[in-house]
Design a protein around this motif. Structure first.
Motif, PDB file in Angstrom:
ATOM      1  N   GLY A   1       0.784  -1.227   0.000  1.00  0.00           N
ATOM      2  CA  GLY A   1       0.000   0.000   0.000  1.00  0.00           C
ATOM      3  C   GLY A   1       0.816   1.278   0.000  1.00  0.00           C
ATOM      4  N   ALA A   2       0.239   2.328   0.611  1.00  0.00           N
ATOM      5  CA  ALA A   2       0.873   3.645   0.604  1.00  0.00           C
ATOM      6  C   ALA A   2       2.199   3.635   1.332  1.00  0.00           C
ATOM      7  CB  ALA A   2      -0.071   4.668   1.227  1.00  0.00           C
ATOM      8  N   ARG A   3       2.282   2.859   2.415  1.00  0.00           N
ATOM      9  CA  ARG A   3       3.513   2.815   3.193  1.00  0.00           C
ATOM     10  C   ARG A   3       4.659   2.223   2.368  1.00  0.00           C
ATOM     11  NH1 ARG A   3       1.745  -0.078   6.761  1.00  0.00           N
ATOM     12  NH2 ARG A   3       0.941   1.492   8.212  1.00  0.00           N
ATOM     13  N   GLY A   4       4.375   1.139   1.675  1.00  0.00           N
ATOM     14  CA  GLY A   4       5.405   0.523   0.848  1.00  0.00           C
ATOM     15  C   GLY A   4       5.838   1.430  -0.290  1.00  0.00           C
ATOM     16  N   PHE A   5       4.862   2.120  -0.888  1.00  0.00           N
ATOM     17  CA  PHE A   5       5.182   3.055  -1.964  1.00  0.00           C
ATOM     18  C   PHE A   5       6.070   4.194  -1.462  1.00  0.00           C
ATOM     19  CE2 PHE A   5       3.886   7.210  -3.772  1.00  0.00           C
ATOM     20  CZ  PHE A   5       4.526   7.098  -5.001  1.00  0.00           C
ATOM     21  N   LEU A   6       5.723   4.762  -0.314  1.00  0.00           N
ATOM     22  CA  LEU A   6       6.512   5.864   0.239  1.00  0.00           C
ATOM     23  C   LEU A   6       7.939   5.431   0.560  1.00  0.00           C
ATOM     24  CD1 LEU A   6       4.042   7.726   2.630  1.00  0.00           C
ATOM     25  CD2 LEU A   6       5.247   8.702   0.669  1.00  0.00           C
TER      26      LEU A   6
END
Length: 502
Positions: free
Chosen positions: A333-338
């Motif tokens: 999700g967003a955490r992995g992308f960031l």
């Protein structure tokens, strides 16, 4: 992004922080400005006064247009407002023109453009889940807003040194689909393009209908067509690209960015000095700059192999491939992308060709979002932000700005330490004793470079030494943060106890 939980109903604190930092920016209008101020004034003039066919050929000023076409169009739009302030700033031969009206307009253009940045920060805060019982100082949204809106690096780079970074940085973090816009506004965003590309392909194009792939492809191609189309039609694409990628500038900037090449350069200098001392090298055959000239744009290595643009490209790709590989197989999700985005930005900073020290902000700013979500990331953020922000000190070298940069740096650092410590009050210290000792070492370094060294006899003989010390010392901290970030990538289970991003 998907909203995890709404921010508190009373959002007056957000507007107070936004208005407060805007007021501070207004106070800095008459502060020192760098040559980048003249760079952008010249771009206003040439886009306003010359036909499009001459934009990327005009060379009256040494500060030629070297940003992508979309940013040139941005300057063109600003120029039509600038004429109401002072028409003389739009005359190409008026080099180094800086009337009070010109200064006011250019400063205000950055301040007003930051409204986009404010909106993006506000939207990012909606992605944080918070405990209703916490007081304001313990809310991740409040801390994140402070870390972003009051970011020391953005304040001194945009509103003293002079650039347009704030409104660019966070449209790329919050609005995933407009990464292509960033590339056409400022090509340094190639640093983080792989993270966007892999994430979009993995999470949207290959998991949903072909219509998503077609839509994204249409957005990318149409944006590039609008931006570069006129210059392709004029047969000027090679000229535009030669301006965007001037590989003749050399491996390092005049002031070495605190990356792996700063350590490589200092190692080469150390080996050359030892080689001369033990008569293993002939001093007359060494490149002059390596021994006496200090920090120069074209750096020729004496002992270690010289580094080519291709070598830096290979090193950069190798440094980001593990992060791209993980986000492909486990996007998270967003955490992995960031996390992948930060590693791409920092990897490109560490190993890129002719990297500017200001590029460290591309890693610090998105890392702020992870810092309020994870204890481990909070510690990495403190190391990288303090070290990276201090490495920007040489940008402001005038006596008048010395107390300003020290005060703003202390203000931001104290807020970062105190707020993150409060947020993660359970579980021990965010920094270990060795990390604290390293960061405290920045204090004597600043005292030596700013106050002691200028009084010594070496100032005239080796004027570059304070810059070298700053670059090398900060390079150690940035390298350490990069290693910790990679360790976090490979070992983090992407679960948190205190907050959650979705």
């Amino acid at each position: 992004t998907v909203m995890a939980a709404p921010m508190t109903n009373d959002q007056s604190w957000f507007y107070a922080l936004a208005l407060g930092v805007s007021f501070l920016k207004c106070l800095l209008i008459n502060a020192y400005h760098s040559t980048d101020f003249e760079v952008h004034r010249n771009w206003l003039a040439l886009t306003h006064s010359l036909p499009v066919s001459q934009w990327y050929y005009e060379a009256t000023s040494e500060w030629t247009l070297d940003y992508p076409p979309l940013f040139a169009w941005f300057e063109y739009g600003l120029s039509h407002i600038a004429c109401f302030f002072d028409k003389e700033m739009l005359v190409v031969p008026n080099l180094n023109y800086a009337s009070p009206a010109t200064v006011l307009f250019q400063r205000l253009s950055v301040i007003v453009a930051d409204v986009v940045f404010f909106y993006a920060v506000k939207e990012c805060c909606k992605c944080l889940r918070e405990d209703k019982g916490k007081d304001l100082l313990g809310k991740p949204s409040f801390i994140l807003t402070g870390l972003l809106l009051w970011n020391f690096g953005l304040l001194i780079v945009d509103h003293i040194h002079f650039q347009y970074n704030g409104f660019l940085k966070f449209i790329g973090i919050y609005f995933v689909c407009v990464c292509v816009l960033l590339l056409n506004l400022k090509h340094i965003y190639l640093y983080i393009a792989p993270a966007y590309g892999i994430y979009l392909l993995r999470c949207f194009c290959f998991t949903q209908s072909n219509a998503v792939l077609v839509t994204l492809g249409t957005i990318v191609l149409s944006t590039f067509a609008v931006s570069f189309g006129p210059f392709i039609a004029l047969g000027q694409l090679p000229q535009v690209l030669s301006r965007l990628f001037p590989f003749k500038r050399g491996l390092c900037h005049a002031y070495w960015a605190p990356n792996i090449w700063a350590l490589y350069n200092i190692a080469d200098k150390a080996f050359s000095i030892l080689g001369v001392k033990f008569r293993l090298l002939d001093i007359n055959k060494l490149p002059k700059a390596s021994m006496t000239g200090g920090l120069v744009q074209e750096f020729q290595h004496s002992v270690l192999p010289s580094v080519s643009p291709l070598a830096t490209l290979v090193c950069t790709l190798l440094s980001i491939l593990p992060a791209l590989f993980k986000i492909w197989h486990r996007p998270n999700g967003a955490r992995g992308f960031l996390r992948c985005l930060v590693i791409c930005a920092l990897g490109s900073f560490m190993f890129g060709w002719h990297v500017h020290e200001k590029a460290i902000l591309m890693a610090i700013l998105p890392l702020s979002l992870l810092a309020v979500d994870s204890r481990k990331d909070a510690g990495i953020f403190l190391m990288l932000s303090v070290t990276g922000h201090y490495s920007l000190f040489p940008l402001l070298f005038t006596t008048q700005e010395l107390p300003i940069k020290i005060f703003l740096m202390l203000l931001f650092t104290i807020f970062s330490l105190a707020s993150l410590k409060t947020l993660f009050r359970k579980g021990g210290a965010l920094l270990n004793p060795l990390e604290v000792t390293y960061l405290l070492g920045l204090i004597p370094l600043e005292l030596i470079c700013e106050f002691v060294y200028p009084l010594t006899v070496w100032q005239k003989t080796f004027p570059f030494l304070p810059l070298m010390l700053t670059s090398v010392y900060c390079a150690l901290g940035v390298t350490y943060a990069f290693i910790r970030l990679y360790n976090s990538l490979l070992t983090c289970s992407d679960t948190t106890k205190k907050t959650k991003m979705q």
